[in-house]
Motif scaffolding. Structure first.
Motif, PDB file in Angstrom:
ATOM      1  N   ILE A   1      45.880  35.954  39.468  1.00 57.54           N
ATOM      2  CA  ILE A   1      46.800  35.968  38.107  1.00 57.54           C
ATOM      3  C   ILE A   1      45.856  36.292  37.110  1.00 57.54           C
ATOM      4  O   ILE A   1      46.423  36.638  36.132  1.00 57.54           O
ATOM      5  CB  ILE A   1      47.193  34.631  37.930  1.00 57.54           C
ATOM      6  CG1 ILE A   1      46.164  33.334  38.051  1.00 57.54           C
ATOM      7  CG2 ILE A   1      48.256  34.267  39.329  1.00 57.54           C
ATOM      8  CD1 ILE A   1      46.707  32.178  37.751  1.00 57.54           C
ATOM      9  N   PHE A   2      44.503  36.433  36.860  1.00 56.91           N
ATOM     10  CA  PHE A   2      43.682  36.777  35.783  1.00 56.91           C
ATOM     11  C   PHE A   2      42.945  38.147  35.936  1.00 56.91           C
ATOM     12  O   PHE A   2      42.520  38.426  36.718  1.00 56.91           O
ATOM     13  CB  PHE A   2      42.627  35.657  35.329  1.00 56.91           C
ATOM     14  CG  PHE A   2      43.211  34.393  34.949  1.00 56.91           C
ATOM     15  CD1 PHE A   2      44.182  34.214  33.939  1.00 56.91           C
ATOM     16  CD2 PHE A   2      43.035  33.157  35.908  1.00 56.91           C
ATOM     17  CE1 PHE A   2      44.510  32.799  33.380  1.00 56.91           C
ATOM     18  CE2 PHE A   2      43.594  31.942  35.450  1.00 56.91           C
ATOM     19  CZ  PHE A   2      44.443  31.688  34.220  1.00 56.91           C
ATOM     20  N   LYS A   3      42.988  38.803  34.745  1.00 56.57           N
ATOM     21  CA  LYS A   3      42.108  39.962  34.433  1.00 56.57           C
ATOM     22  C   LYS A   3      41.214  39.490  33.812  1.00 56.57           C
ATOM     23  O   LYS A   3      41.546  39.008  32.650  1.00 56.57           O
ATOM     24  CB  LYS A   3      43.112  40.930  34.108  1.00 56.57           C
ATOM     25  CG  LYS A   3      42.207  42.461  33.673  1.00 56.57           C
ATOM     26  CD  LYS A   3      43.153  43.236  33.172  1.00 56.57           C
ATOM     27  CE  LYS A   3      42.750  44.687  32.662  1.00 56.57           C
ATOM     28  NZ  LYS A   3      41.592  44.991  32.951  1.00 56.57           N
ATOM     29  N   LEU A   4      39.889  39.984  33.839  1.00 52.17           N
ATOM     30  CA  LEU A   4      38.659  39.747  32.828  1.00 52.17           C
ATOM     31  C   LEU A   4      38.434  40.888  32.015  1.00 52.17           C
ATOM     32  O   LEU A   4      38.379  42.031  32.460  1.00 52.17           O
ATOM     33  CB  LEU A   4      37.636  39.621  33.866  1.00 52.17           C
ATOM     34  CG  LEU A   4      36.257  38.752  33.126  1.00 52.17           C
ATOM     35  CD1 LEU A   4      36.564  37.646  32.464  1.00 52.17           C
ATOM     36  CD2 LEU A   4      35.251  38.574  34.257  1.00 52.17           C
ATOM     37  N   VAL A   5      38.003  40.466  30.709  1.00 52.86           N
ATOM     38  CA  VAL A   5      37.939  41.455  29.567  1.00 52.86           C
ATOM     39  C   VAL A   5      36.593  41.039  29.261  1.00 52.86           C
ATOM     40  O   VAL A   5      36.609  39.752  28.469  1.00 52.86           O
ATOM     41  CB  VAL A   5      39.118  41.621  28.398  1.00 52.86           C
ATOM     42  CG1 VAL A   5      38.446  42.391  27.581  1.00 52.86           C
ATOM     43  CG2 VAL A   5      40.268  42.307  29.203  1.00 52.86           C
ATOM     44  N   LEU A   6      35.592  41.618  29.055  1.00 50.61           N
ATOM     45  CA  LEU A   6      34.078  41.083  28.295  1.00 50.61           C
ATOM     46  C   LEU A   6      34.056  41.865  27.231  1.00 50.61           C
ATOM     47  O   LEU A   6      34.221  43.064  27.016  1.00 50.61           O
ATOM     48  CB  LEU A   6      32.770  41.729  29.297  1.00 50.61           C
ATOM     49  CG  LEU A   6      33.073  40.819  30.828  1.00 50.61           C
ATOM     50  CD1 LEU A   6      31.787  41.814  31.619  1.00 50.61           C
ATOM     51  CD2 LEU A   6      32.920  39.649  30.772  1.00 50.61           C
ATOM     52  N   VAL A   7      34.119  40.923  26.178  1.00 51.57           N
ATOM     53  CA  VAL A   7      33.667  41.579  24.766  1.00 51.57           C
ATOM     54  C   VAL A   7      32.441  41.299  24.053  1.00 51.57           C
ATOM     55  O   VAL A   7      32.127  40.079  24.048  1.00 51.57           O
ATOM     56  CB  VAL A   7      34.702  41.124  23.834  1.00 51.57           C
ATOM     57  CG1 VAL A   7      34.654  41.794  22.482  1.00 51.57           C
ATOM     58  CG2 VAL A   7      36.146  41.693  24.288  1.00 51.57           C
TER      59      VAL A   7
ATOM     60  N   VAL B   1      26.188  44.454  28.433  1.00 47.50           N
ATOM     61  CA  VAL B   1      27.322  44.623  29.194  1.00 47.50           C
ATOM     62  C   VAL B   1      26.737  44.892  30.749  1.00 47.50           C
ATOM     63  O   VAL B   1      27.564  44.490  31.528  1.00 47.50           O
ATOM     64  CB  VAL B   1      28.103  45.764  28.519  1.00 47.50           C
ATOM     65  CG1 VAL B   1      29.134  46.299  29.397  1.00 47.50           C
ATOM     66  CG2 VAL B   1      28.562  45.389  27.336  1.00 47.50           C
ATOM     67  N   ASP B   2      25.942  45.506  30.930  1.00 47.40           N
ATOM     68  CA  ASP B   2      25.372  46.041  32.232  1.00 47.40           C
ATOM     69  C   ASP B   2      25.079  44.610  32.928  1.00 47.40           C
ATOM     70  O   ASP B   2      25.333  44.476  34.157  1.00 47.40           O
ATOM     71  CB  ASP B   2      24.232  46.738  32.265  1.00 47.40           C
ATOM     72  CG  ASP B   2      24.540  48.532  31.911  1.00 47.40           C
ATOM     73  OD1 ASP B   2      25.903  48.597  31.726  1.00 47.40           O
ATOM     74  OD2 ASP B   2      23.539  49.076  31.789  1.00 47.40           O
ATOM     75  N   SER B   3      24.577  43.778  32.381  1.00 48.63           N
ATOM     76  CA  SER B   3      23.973  42.559  32.861  1.00 48.63           C
ATOM     77  C   SER B   3      25.213  41.756  33.297  1.00 48.63           C
ATOM     78  O   SER B   3      25.582  41.019  34.433  1.00 48.63           O
ATOM     79  CB  SER B   3      23.213  41.725  32.064  1.00 48.63           C
ATOM     80  OG  SER B   3      22.932  40.272  32.376  1.00 48.63           O
ATOM     81  N   ALA B   4      26.332  41.656  32.446  1.00 47.68           N
ATOM     82  CA  ALA B   4      27.441  41.040  32.510  1.00 47.68           C
ATOM     83  C   ALA B   4      28.353  41.504  33.806  1.00 47.68           C
ATOM     84  O   ALA B   4      28.841  40.797  34.611  1.00 47.68           O
ATOM     85  CB  ALA B   4      28.447  40.591  31.273  1.00 47.68           C
ATOM     86  N   ARG B   5      28.577  42.824  33.693  1.00 46.95           N
ATOM     87  CA  ARG B   5      29.206  43.575  34.831  1.00 46.95           C
ATOM     88  C   ARG B   5      28.443  43.187  36.261  1.00 46.95           C
ATOM     89  O   ARG B   5      29.269  43.038  37.227  1.00 46.95           O
ATOM     90  CB  ARG B   5      29.026  44.915  34.696  1.00 46.95           C
ATOM     91  CG  ARG B   5      30.167  45.541  33.839  1.00 46.95           C
ATOM     92  CD  ARG B   5      30.365  47.210  33.708  1.00 46.95           C
ATOM     93  NE  ARG B   5      31.119  47.784  32.700  1.00 46.95           N
ATOM     94  CZ  ARG B   5      32.308  47.831  32.996  1.00 46.95           C
ATOM     95  NH1 ARG B   5      33.055  47.426  34.072  1.00 46.95           N
ATOM     96  NH2 ARG B   5      33.028  48.400  32.042  1.00 46.95           N
TER      97      ARG B   5
END
Length: 149
Positions: A36-42, A69-73
């Motif tokens: 049910i959830f889609k993730l958006v990293l900002v 961003v690369d680390s979070a991905r």
């Protein structure tokens, strides 16, 4: 309202702090993978002019943003979460995160808590406090447990 098959968006504010990493890991552990959830990293990066004396030239700020961003991905990949959008936006994190909530029509905004004391919080301003009052969605502030001796 969107169709029932459309996933709700969870926006997570990310930076290069251990609190941010903890908040992302906590969210991945508790909510993902999810039907049910889609993730958006900002990630909000300071403008080169606002960061003078803090981080150095603009190219350094870009490198930091790319690393964050690369680390979070990679954390998402490690948890088998592949439905992820990531973006870097220049500006104050308070505004950047609240704008992202509007842009993605987020159901939840997740931010880490830096645990600043009252004086530091008064000087720097609390991103989580600002977002809790201004974001047009549920705001979840993830606190890293203090280790008791």
């Amino acid at each position: 309202m969107a169709g029932s098959s459309e996933k709700q968006v969870v926006v997570i504010g990310i930076d290069d702090s251990e609190q941010s990493t903890y908040a992302l890991k906590w969210t991945l552990d508790h909510f993902f993978p999810s039907p049910i959830f889609k993730l958006v990293l900002v990630h909000s990066r300071p403008t080169a002019t606002s960061a003078v004396g803090l981080a150095g030239p603009d190219s350094d700020l870009r490198k930091i943003a790319t690393r964050v961003v690369d680390s979070a991905r990679q954390l998402c990949i490690d948890k088998s979460v592949d439905d992820v959008t990531a973006e870097v936006v220049e500006g104050d994190p308070r505004n950047v995160l609240c704008d992202a909530v509007e842009k993605y029509r987020a159901a939840i905004l997740v931010v880490g808590s830096h645990g600043y004391g009252a004086i530091k919080r008064a000087v720097l301003g609390s991103v989580s406090d600002y977002c809790a009052h201004h974001a047009h969605c549920t705001v979840m502030i993830v606190k890293k447990p203090k280790i008791k001796h």
